[in-house]
Write an enzyme that holds these catalytic residues in place. Structure first.
Site, mmCIF file in Angstrom:
data_model
loop_
_atom_site.group_PDB
_atom_site.id
_atom_site.type_symbol
_atom_site.label_atom_id
_atom_site.label_comp_id
_atom_site.label_asym_id
_atom_site.label_seq_id
_atom_site.Cartn_x
_atom_site.Cartn_y
_atom_site.Cartn_z
ATOM 1 N N GLU A 72 -5.453 6.245 -20.677
ATOM 2 C CA GLU A 72 -4.470 5.546 -19.479
ATOM 3 C C GLU A 72 -4.670 3.898 -19.596
ATOM 4 O OE1 GLU A 72 -2.376 6.466 -15.389
ATOM 5 O OE2 GLU A 72 -4.488 6.915 -15.634
ATOM 6 N N TYR A 182 -6.083 11.825 -23.482
ATOM 7 C CA TYR A 182 -5.394 11.770 -21.966
ATOM 8 C C TYR A 182 -4.548 12.910 -21.750
ATOM 9 C CZ TYR A 182 -3.026 9.779 -17.899
ATOM 10 O OH TYR A 182 -2.360 9.525 -16.760
ATOM 11 N N ASP A 223 -9.856 12.184 -20.217
ATOM 12 C CA ASP A 223 -9.321 12.705 -19.022
ATOM 13 C C ASP A 223 -8.500 14.291 -19.350
ATOM 14 O OD1 ASP A 223 -7.916 13.329 -16.431
ATOM 15 O OD2 ASP A 223 -7.167 11.150 -16.126
ATOM 16 N N ASP A 382 -9.853 3.968 -10.750
ATOM 17 C CA ASP A 382 -9.962 5.190 -9.765
ATOM 18 C C ASP A 382 -10.805 6.129 -10.370
ATOM 19 O OD1 ASP A 382 -8.252 5.431 -11.652
ATOM 20 O OD2 ASP A 382 -6.742 6.827 -10.292
ATOM 21 N N HIS A 383 -11.230 5.939 -11.625
ATOM 22 C CA HIS A 383 -12.110 6.933 -12.329
ATOM 23 C C HIS A 383 -13.421 6.248 -12.713
ATOM 24 C CE1 HIS A 383 -9.109 10.083 -13.883
ATOM 25 N NE2 HIS A 383 -8.304 9.184 -13.272
ATOM 26 N N CYS A 566 -8.671 3.455 16.072
ATOM 27 C CA CYS A 566 -8.657 4.956 15.959
ATOM 28 C C CYS A 566 -9.690 5.422 16.727
ATOM 29 C CB CYS A 566 -9.139 5.127 14.587
ATOM 30 S SG CYS A 566 -11.002 4.686 14.014
ATOM 31 N N HIS A 569 -13.443 6.442 15.682
ATOM 32 C CA HIS A 569 -14.647 5.387 15.520
ATOM 33 C C HIS A 569 -14.628 4.286 16.336
ATOM 34 C CE1 HIS A 569 -13.862 7.661 11.593
ATOM 35 N NE2 HIS A 569 -15.282 8.070 11.706
ATOM 36 N N CYS A 592 -6.927 5.476 10.138
ATOM 37 C CA CYS A 592 -8.196 5.379 10.069
ATOM 38 C C CYS A 592 -8.609 4.496 8.714
ATOM 39 C CB CYS A 592 -9.295 6.277 10.449
ATOM 40 S SG CYS A 592 -10.941 6.149 10.361
ATOM 41 N N CYS A 606 -11.082 9.777 10.271
ATOM 42 C CA CYS A 606 -10.562 10.600 11.379
ATOM 43 C C CYS A 606 -8.918 10.841 11.193
ATOM 44 C CB CYS A 606 -10.817 10.089 12.674
ATOM 45 S SG CYS A 606 -10.005 8.467 13.096
#
Length: 615
Positions: A72, A182, A223, A382-383, A566, A569, A592, A606
């Site tokens: 990617e 990919y 991936d 994000d990987h 929230c 928490h 949250c 939450c």
């Protein structure tokens, strides 16, 4: 390079010249046998190669791998910059999307120790056969493919293949092919993408089989866009039949299942890993108590029963090639080894993700493996990267493959000129000297330019408007009645006194300090103020100036209201935006701030939800 001892590996010594590097080999042969050498192959979905915060050279060095495969990249041919294509100490090989710009794409970077002998873009061979012994041709594929199918499957730039020569620890030489892929993602709104993805899986399998038929080992890494087993998913939905998803059905046929069996030895029984009838050591195995790891009991004969019409090309595939999941080979029951997380919900903070990045290899390559790793500590996407350590050493090729980016017309011959990017820019005096010959011509057009290069008007503006506070202070009447030139001649103390006097005359009529100031003046003659009176007078003036300043900023910039807390928490929430198509698309809401997680996890997010604007 990876070594089991502290001794510097031979392959990291004298890499500037390949021929000299090979000549030096005999000189260090006495040390090679004293320790075991290994090298690392790494794969990482970077979610945009140009978005990386690190310099590409620094990033490649920090990953400490000999071959680095990126997925990617989101780089098309017209977007590829020289700084990404030509990296000192590495050669690079790219596959580009031909459908749309800034989409998909993969790239493989090889260090000088790992220069490939062959390289090919794509899986189909329509961009040319550049692999060993014809392993990359379209005729080598076992399936029946139309020209349009092959063109469409390779049009998104999802694969690049490099072939390398390795020398094992016992001195034998062999070839390996690294298929950097990919795989497509299934869009829920586009059912045809599922067919496209399964066809891509089948094409990948047939290409790997064709390469192996030439006597070359095969490693598939990248991936895969599918979590194979339940253990590879943070929380598989129990309401659906997890194993019956079409992608997982296909991977069940593609990946050799792993078993555990009781080993008959004189010592207490031990469990050894078993791969499709083969064992990982010389122990004899019993057929008792065999069970497949990480899988429910499914009737394999029912696979694809309900989808024969739509996916008959897969069910009827004549390709029997299979691979081994290298990570599960070493860690068959290790949980929470995820490689991808939803950044929108901050899921990485709670490790609430999936394992969709894999490194597969053919079964005969297993003896060469030393370890398989999931490198969750490396951030930037994000990987996270995955890697394998391989026993032996890579032998660099003397000649680069023709598709190396070094040979691209736009970069050819520029490698020696990269230092020009790091030369210091000329200083301002040099730039002004460069244009000094045209000073007479410039003066004839701009007579109001000073020796410093600024106009007199700009100089006046820079002196008068010293900072933003001047916008919130009253304009001194004594100054406005005088020419600008006289103002410029005043020293800083005089100008400040004028401002204080003007502010005092205005603020004394607006704030409560008016009474105090007037009482001081009435008790003392204005022509002969005492030092104590002057001191109290200046303090009141400064208070009035501060009140004016704060009231001005507060009027213009009141700031946003604090977010609600929230209930789970008692922490401030964050604002998120709806991205899903529908009536609420682009609408904002409070949620949250913690990362998503399993239900019941007190450290996870939450269920608080509130539309922005609602009370």
């Amino acid at each position: 390079m990876q070594t089991s001892l502290v001794v510097t590996p031979f392959s990291t010594i004298n890499n500037n010249d390949n021929n000299d590097h090979l000549k030096e080999k005999n000189n260090y042969s006495q040390y090679i046998n004293s320790y075991e050498m290994s090298f690392r192959i790494l794969s990482w979905n970077v979610n945009g190669l140009r978005s990386l915060k690190k310099d590409i050279k620094d990033l490649l060095s920090s990953l400490e791998a000999d071959v680095i495969c990126f997925q990617e990249t989101k780089v098309t041919r017209n977007m590829l910059e020289g700084s990404l294509a030509i990296v000192d100490g590495y050669t690079s090989y790219f596959a580009f999307s031909r459908k749309k710009s800034g989409y998909s794409g993969v790239a493989t970077y090889c260090s000088q120790n790992a220069t490939p002998t062959h390289a090919q873009e794509g899986l189909t061979g329509i961009y040319g056969d550049n692999l060993l012994d014809g392993g990359g041709t379209s005729n080598a594929l076992s399936g029946q493919w139309t020209g349009e199918e092959l063109k469409d499957l390779d049009a998104e730039g999802r694969a690049i293949i490099t072939q390398h020569t390795i020398k094992s620890r016992d001195g034998t030489m062999s070839s390996i092919a690294l298929i950097n892929v990919y795989c497509p993602r299934v869009d829920p709104d586009k059912s045809e993408r599922r067919v496209y993805k399964l066809k891509f899986y089948e094409l990948l399998r047939q290409r790997a089989a064709a390469i192996q038929a030439t006597g070359c080992h095969v490693i598939i890494l990248g991936d895969i866009n599918c979590s194979h087993k339940r253990i590879d998913h943070c929380e598989p939905d129990e309401s659906e039949d997890f194993e019956n998803r079409l992608e997982r059905r296909y991977l069940d046929k593609f990946i050799i299942p792993l078993y555990k069996e009781t080993v008959n030895v004189q010592d207490p029984p031990k469990e050894r890993l078993r791969v499709d009838g083969e064992i990982t050591d010389n122990y004899k195995v019993s057929n008792r108590n065999k069970y497949e790891i990480n899988s429910k009991k499914d009737d394999e004969e029912t696979y694809f029963e309900n989808d024969l019409d739509s996916f008959a090309f897969i069910h009827e595939s004549s390709c029997k090639f299979q691979v081994v999941d290298t990570f599960r080979f070493f860690y068959p029951e290790k949980c929470n080894s995820f490689t991808c997380w939803n950044t929108f919900t901050n899921a990485r903070a709670t490790n609430y993700g999936t394992r969709i990045d894999y490194i597969f290899c053919d079964q005969m390559f297993l003896p060469h493996l030393e370890d398989s790793l999931v490198l969750q500590e490396i951030m930037g996407s994000d990987h996270c990267p995955v890697a394998i350590n391989v026993k032996g050493t890579l032998i660099p090729a003397l000649k680069l493959p023709s598709i190396c980016t070094k040979y691209f017309p736009e970069f050819k011959g520029q490698q020696q000129k990269l230092m020009s990017y790091f030369r210091p820019l000329p200083c301002d005096s040099e730039i002004r000297g460069k244009y000094s010959s045209g000073a007479v011509h410039i003066e004839s057009k701009r007579k109001d330019i000073s020796s410093d290069g600024f106009s007199f008007k700009k100089q006046r503006a820079m002196q008068i408007q010293s900072n933003l506070k001047s916008y919130f202070m009253a304009k001194p009447q004594s100054i406005s009645s005088k020419p600008v030139e006289s103002t410029l001649e005043m020293d800083a103390d005089s100008l400040q006194d004028c401002r204080e006097e003007a502010c005092t005359s205005q603020e004394n009529s607006q704030i409560s300090s008016k009474t105090t100031v007037e009482s001081v003046i009435s008790e003392n003659n204005e022509d002969s103020l005492t030092s104590s009176t002057q001191s109290s007078f200046s303090k009141e003036v400064m208070k009035s100036v501060d009140l004016t300043k704060h009231s001005g900023w507060g009027f213009l910039m009141k700031g946003p209201k604090p977010p609600p807390l929230c209930p789970g928490h008692k922490e401030p929430t964050v604002i998120r935006t709806v991205k899903k198509k529908g009536p609420n698309m682009n609408r904002q809401f409070y949620a949250c701030a913690r990362g998503a997680g399993r239900e019941g996890d007190s450290n996870a997010q939450c269920k608080f939800f509130l539309w922005v604007g609602n009370k």
